[in-house]
Design an enzyme around this catalytic site. Structure first.
Site, PDB file in Angstrom:
ATOM      1  N   ARG A   7      -3.697   7.330   0.213  1.00 14.34           N
ATOM      2  CA  ARG A   7      -4.128   8.635   0.723  1.00 14.34           C
ATOM      3  C   ARG A   7      -3.130   9.337   1.626  1.00 14.34           C
ATOM      4  NH1 ARG A   7      -9.605   6.305   2.782  1.00 14.34           N
ATOM      5  NH2 ARG A   7      -8.045   4.689   3.106  1.00 14.34           N
ATOM      6  N   TYR A  15     -14.836 -11.366   1.384  1.00 14.10           N
ATOM      7  CA  TYR A  15     -15.478 -10.105   0.992  1.00 14.10           C
ATOM      8  C   TYR A  15     -16.776 -10.337   0.238  1.00 14.10           C
ATOM      9  CZ  TYR A  15     -11.542  -7.230   2.519  1.00 14.10           C
ATOM     10  OH  TYR A  15     -10.600  -6.602   3.280  1.00 14.10           O
ATOM     11  N   ASP A  47      -6.722  -2.979  -7.161  1.00 11.94           N
ATOM     12  CA  ASP A  47      -7.287  -3.542  -5.932  1.00 11.94           C
ATOM     13  C   ASP A  47      -7.536  -5.034  -6.130  1.00 11.94           C
ATOM     14  OD1 ASP A  47      -8.476  -2.411  -3.220  1.00 11.94           O
ATOM     15  OD2 ASP A  47      -9.683  -4.128  -3.864  1.00 11.94           O
ATOM     16  N   ARG A  49      -6.928  12.080  -6.585  1.00 10.91           N
ATOM     17  CA  ARG A  49      -8.141  11.430  -6.079  1.00 10.91           C
ATOM     18  C   ARG A  49      -9.299  12.416  -5.944  1.00 10.91           C
ATOM     19  NH1 ARG A  49     -11.858   9.409  -4.519  1.00 10.91           N
ATOM     20  NH2 ARG A  49     -12.255   7.711  -3.046  1.00 10.91           N
ATOM     21  N   ARG A  92       0.817  -1.217   0.000  1.00 10.04           N
ATOM     22  CA  ARG A  92       0.000   0.000   0.000  1.00 10.04           C
ATOM     23  C   ARG A  92       0.851   1.268   0.000  1.00 10.04           C
ATOM     24  NH1 ARG A  92      -5.194  -1.075   1.680  1.00 10.04           N
ATOM     25  NH2 ARG A  92      -5.571   1.037   1.044  1.00 10.04           N
TER      26      ARG A  92
HETATM   27  O1  CP3 Z   1      -0.022  -1.436  -2.480  1.00 13.30           O
HETATM   28  C1  CP3 Z   1      -0.333  -0.552  -3.313  1.00 13.30           C
HETATM   29  O2  CP3 Z   1       0.049   0.622  -3.219  1.00 13.30           O
HETATM   30  C2  CP3 Z   1      -1.159  -0.980  -4.493  1.00 13.30           C
HETATM   31  C3  CP3 Z   1      -2.544  -0.744  -4.388  1.00 13.30           C
HETATM   32  C4  CP3 Z   1      -3.440  -1.625  -3.542  1.00 13.30           C
HETATM   33  C5  CP3 Z   1      -4.687  -1.139  -3.087  1.00 13.30           C
HETATM   34  N1  CP3 Z   1      -5.338  -2.180  -2.504  1.00 13.30           N
HETATM   35  C6  CP3 Z   1      -5.158   0.242  -3.262  1.00 13.30           C
HETATM   36  C7  CP3 Z   1      -6.311   0.746  -2.488  1.00 13.30           C
HETATM   37  C8  CP3 Z   1      -3.325  -2.955  -3.157  1.00 13.30           C
HETATM   38  C9  CP3 Z   1      -2.170  -3.931  -3.331  1.00 13.30           C
HETATM   39  C10 CP3 Z   1      -4.539  -3.288  -2.508  1.00 13.30           C
HETATM   40  C11 CP3 Z   1      -4.830  -4.641  -2.004  1.00 13.30           C
HETATM   41  C12 CP3 Z   1      -6.003  -4.844  -1.150  1.00 13.30           C
HETATM   42  N2  CP3 Z   1      -7.251  -4.306  -1.288  1.00 13.30           N
HETATM   43  C13 CP3 Z   1      -6.039  -5.745  -0.069  1.00 13.30           C
HETATM   44  C14 CP3 Z   1      -4.920  -6.644   0.377  1.00 13.30           C
HETATM   45  C15 CP3 Z   1      -3.899  -5.872   1.127  1.00 13.30           C
HETATM   46  C16 CP3 Z   1      -4.325  -5.376   2.470  1.00 13.30           C
HETATM   47  O3  CP3 Z   1      -4.264  -4.156   2.676  1.00 13.30           O
HETATM   48  O4  CP3 Z   1      -4.689  -6.215   3.307  1.00 13.30           O
HETATM   49  C17 CP3 Z   1      -7.325  -5.682   0.488  1.00 13.30           C
HETATM   50  C18 CP3 Z   1      -7.825  -6.439   1.695  1.00 13.30           C
HETATM   51  C19 CP3 Z   1      -8.095  -4.778  -0.297  1.00 13.30           C
HETATM   52  C20 CP3 Z   1      -9.504  -4.404  -0.132  1.00 13.30           C
HETATM   53  C21 CP3 Z   1      -9.625  -2.950   0.119  1.00 13.30           C
HETATM   54  N3  CP3 Z   1      -9.602  -1.985  -0.864  1.00 13.30           N
HETATM   55  C22 CP3 Z   1      -9.774  -2.282   1.360  1.00 13.30           C
HETATM   56  C23 CP3 Z   1      -9.852  -2.958   2.714  1.00 13.30           C
HETATM   57  C24 CP3 Z   1      -9.844  -0.905   1.085  1.00 13.30           C
HETATM   58  C25 CP3 Z   1     -10.039   0.219   2.048  1.00 13.30           C
HETATM   59  C26 CP3 Z   1      -8.700   0.626   2.503  1.00 13.30           C
HETATM   60  C27 CP3 Z   1      -8.659   2.012   3.062  1.00 13.30           C
HETATM   61  O5  CP3 Z   1      -7.508   2.460   3.209  1.00 13.30           O
HETATM   62  O6  CP3 Z   1      -9.662   2.620   3.364  1.00 13.30           O
HETATM   63  C28 CP3 Z   1      -9.711  -0.731  -0.307  1.00 13.30           C
HETATM   64  C29 CP3 Z   1      -9.663   0.534  -1.042  1.00 13.30           C
HETATM   65  C30 CP3 Z   1      -8.315   0.922  -1.518  1.00 13.30           C
HETATM   66  N4  CP3 Z   1      -7.455   0.062  -2.145  1.00 13.30           N
HETATM   67  C31 CP3 Z   1      -7.711   2.222  -1.425  1.00 13.30           C
HETATM   68  C32 CP3 Z   1      -6.458   2.103  -2.050  1.00 13.30           C
HETATM   69  C33 CP3 Z   1      -5.450   3.196  -2.282  1.00 13.30           C
HETATM   70  C34 CP3 Z   1      -8.353   3.471  -0.831  1.00 13.30           C
HETATM   71  C35 CP3 Z   1      -9.283   4.023  -1.877  1.00 13.30           C
HETATM   72  C36 CP3 Z   1      -9.460   5.509  -1.863  1.00 13.30           C
HETATM   73  O7  CP3 Z   1      -8.538   6.250  -2.263  1.00 13.30           O
HETATM   74  O8  CP3 Z   1     -10.562   5.940  -1.510  1.00 13.30           O
END
Ligand code: CP3
Length: 364
Positions: free
Chosen positions: A28, A148, A73, A37, A24
């Site tokens: 943000r 999920y 994602d 964004r 990640r």
């Molecule tokens: O690592 C990176 O920088 C690459 C991008 C990436 C995202 N999600 C971007 C994202 C990766 C590798 C993921 C994987 C992901 N997504 C996982 C596995 C890794 C982990 O963190 O456990 C999971 C469980 C998800 C599902 C998911 N998507 C969640 C739980 C969320 C909310 C997270 C939050 O910070 O609120 C997302 C949304 C998401 N995925 C965002 C980002 C940058 C936030 C979206 C936004 O900008 O509004």
């Protein structure tokens, strides 16, 4: 063979410095990300190759990391299967999968049709990145994705998938199988498009005891890894991140991954001892440590390096993703420090010293 230290470490070869990147690392906490964004939704950013490429490169430019992880994602493959996924910002599945008929109706899509934008972003990224920075693709593990889609989104306690597996194990198995097949084809397509390594995220692996891990998680991950390796002639190392699943340590190595990503709860020296020398490890600083004042953060990073030791096959990372509001400057300094500390002729990886918050570590 590639020059990227990240790939060398995945293959347990000697490296010029300890490679470092962060789960990640785009998101943000970065002002550049927030600026883009403001003008686009998260899904638009994932689906538009211009934006996905730009956001993937933001942390590479700002932090000096050794790997770029595709901005996307784990739920991006769901739509092609017939499951709508939204983000608010966490995942929301408006029509959760809870019946056998719903599972039967799911498709296993062709990635070129379902996610052409991902493959296009990877092709462009591979052209833009210098050789020493590895391009990492990823997908979700079947178990985590199933949680999920059955739960309907994120949850404090994921219970619905477990219930479904008790009530209709055959349909549950079919769901896991379709998720595995979809994401196997997805990883193969990512590697063909330019991903040089791929990571399978199993964020919710820790929901299971070792027997259930062996029953519901391991066979699918094993099969995915074997199929991806055979379809791509082992071209790309595979990293498996099973969060909070150390109770299943005896099974972890059997998944066939080249690298296991270890969360912060398991010390890396214990991980190395338990797993043996023929698998690389990634990790595992607690993401919360990035909020510590610099001397303490530095000491915590040194402790990770010391526990990892000097045997080849360690990639520095966090034990999970970067938290929102993490100070970007701390992340940047951490990268610089890990590089400097682990460079031959640099300050070496001395054993960790007892540290106290605020002590001016190694000011001299
Ligand atoms: O690592 C990176 O920088 C690459 C991008 C990436 C995202 N999600 C971007 C994202 C990766 C590798 C993921 C994987 C992901 N997504 C996982 C596995 C890794 C982990 O963190 O456990 C999971 C469980 C998800 C599902 C998911 N998507 C969640 C739980 C969320 C909310 C997270 C939050 O910070 O609120 C997302 C949304 C998401 N995925 C965002 C980002 C940058 C936030 C979206 C936004 O900008 O509004």
């Amino acid at each position: 063979m590639s020059d990227a230290p990240f790939l060398q470490a995945c293959r347990r070869q000697p490296v010029p410095h300890r490679p470092v990147w962060f789960m990640r690392q785009a998101g943000r906490y970065m002002p550049e990300y927030r600026a883009l964004r403001e003008r686009a939704s998260f899904l638009d950013m994932c689906r538009n190759p211009d934006l996905a490429v730009e956001v993937t490169l933001q942390p590479v430019r700002a932090l000096g990391v050794d790997a770029a992880i595709l901005f996307s994602d784990i739920l991006i493959t769901m739509e092609g299967m017939g499951i709508r996924a939204e983000f608010a910002p966490g995942p929301v599945i408006p029509d959760p999968v809870r019946t056998r008929a719903q599972v039967q109706a799911l498709r296993v899509p062709d990635p070129e049709e379902a996610v052409p934008f991902v493959l296009e972003a990877l092709r462009r990224l591979r052209r833009e990145l210098p050789r020493h920075i590895a391009l990492v693709g990823f997908c979700g593990a079947p178990w985590t994705l199933a949680n999920y889609v059955v739960e309907g989104g994120g949850a404090k306690e994921f219970t619905r998938l477990k219930r479904f597996l008790y009530e209709d194990p055959e349909a549950g198995e079919m769901l896991l199988h379709k998720l595995a097949a979809t994401n196997t084809a997805y990883l193969v397509a990512q590697i063909e498009a330019g991903a040089q390594a791929v990571q399978i995220f199993d964020t919710w692996a820790g929901l299971l005891d070792p027997d259930d891990f062996a029953r519901w998680v391991l066979p699918h991950v094993q099969q995915m890894i074997a199929e991806v390796k055979s379809a791509t002639a082992g071209a790309a190392p595979i990293v498996y991140f099973a969060r909070d699943a150390w109770s299943a340590a005896a099974h972890l190595k059997a998944c066939g991954a080249d690298v296991l990503s270890i969360d912060w709860r398991t010390p890396l020296d214990l991980a190395r001892r338990t797993l043996g020398a023929d698998i690389a490890v990634q990790g595992n600083l607690d993401p919360a440590a990035l909020f510590a004042p610099w001397p303490l953060l530095q000491a915590r990073a040194d402790a990770v390096l010391a526990r990892a030791g000097d045997t080849p096959g360690h990639i520095f990372n966090l034990g999970h993703g970067i938290l929102p509001e993490t100070p970007v400057d701390s992340v940047r300094r951490l990268v610089e420090h890990v590089h400097e500390r682990s460079t031959p002729g640099g300050r070496g990886t001395a054993p960790p010293r007892p540290h106290r918050s605020g002590s001016p570590e190694e000011a001299a």
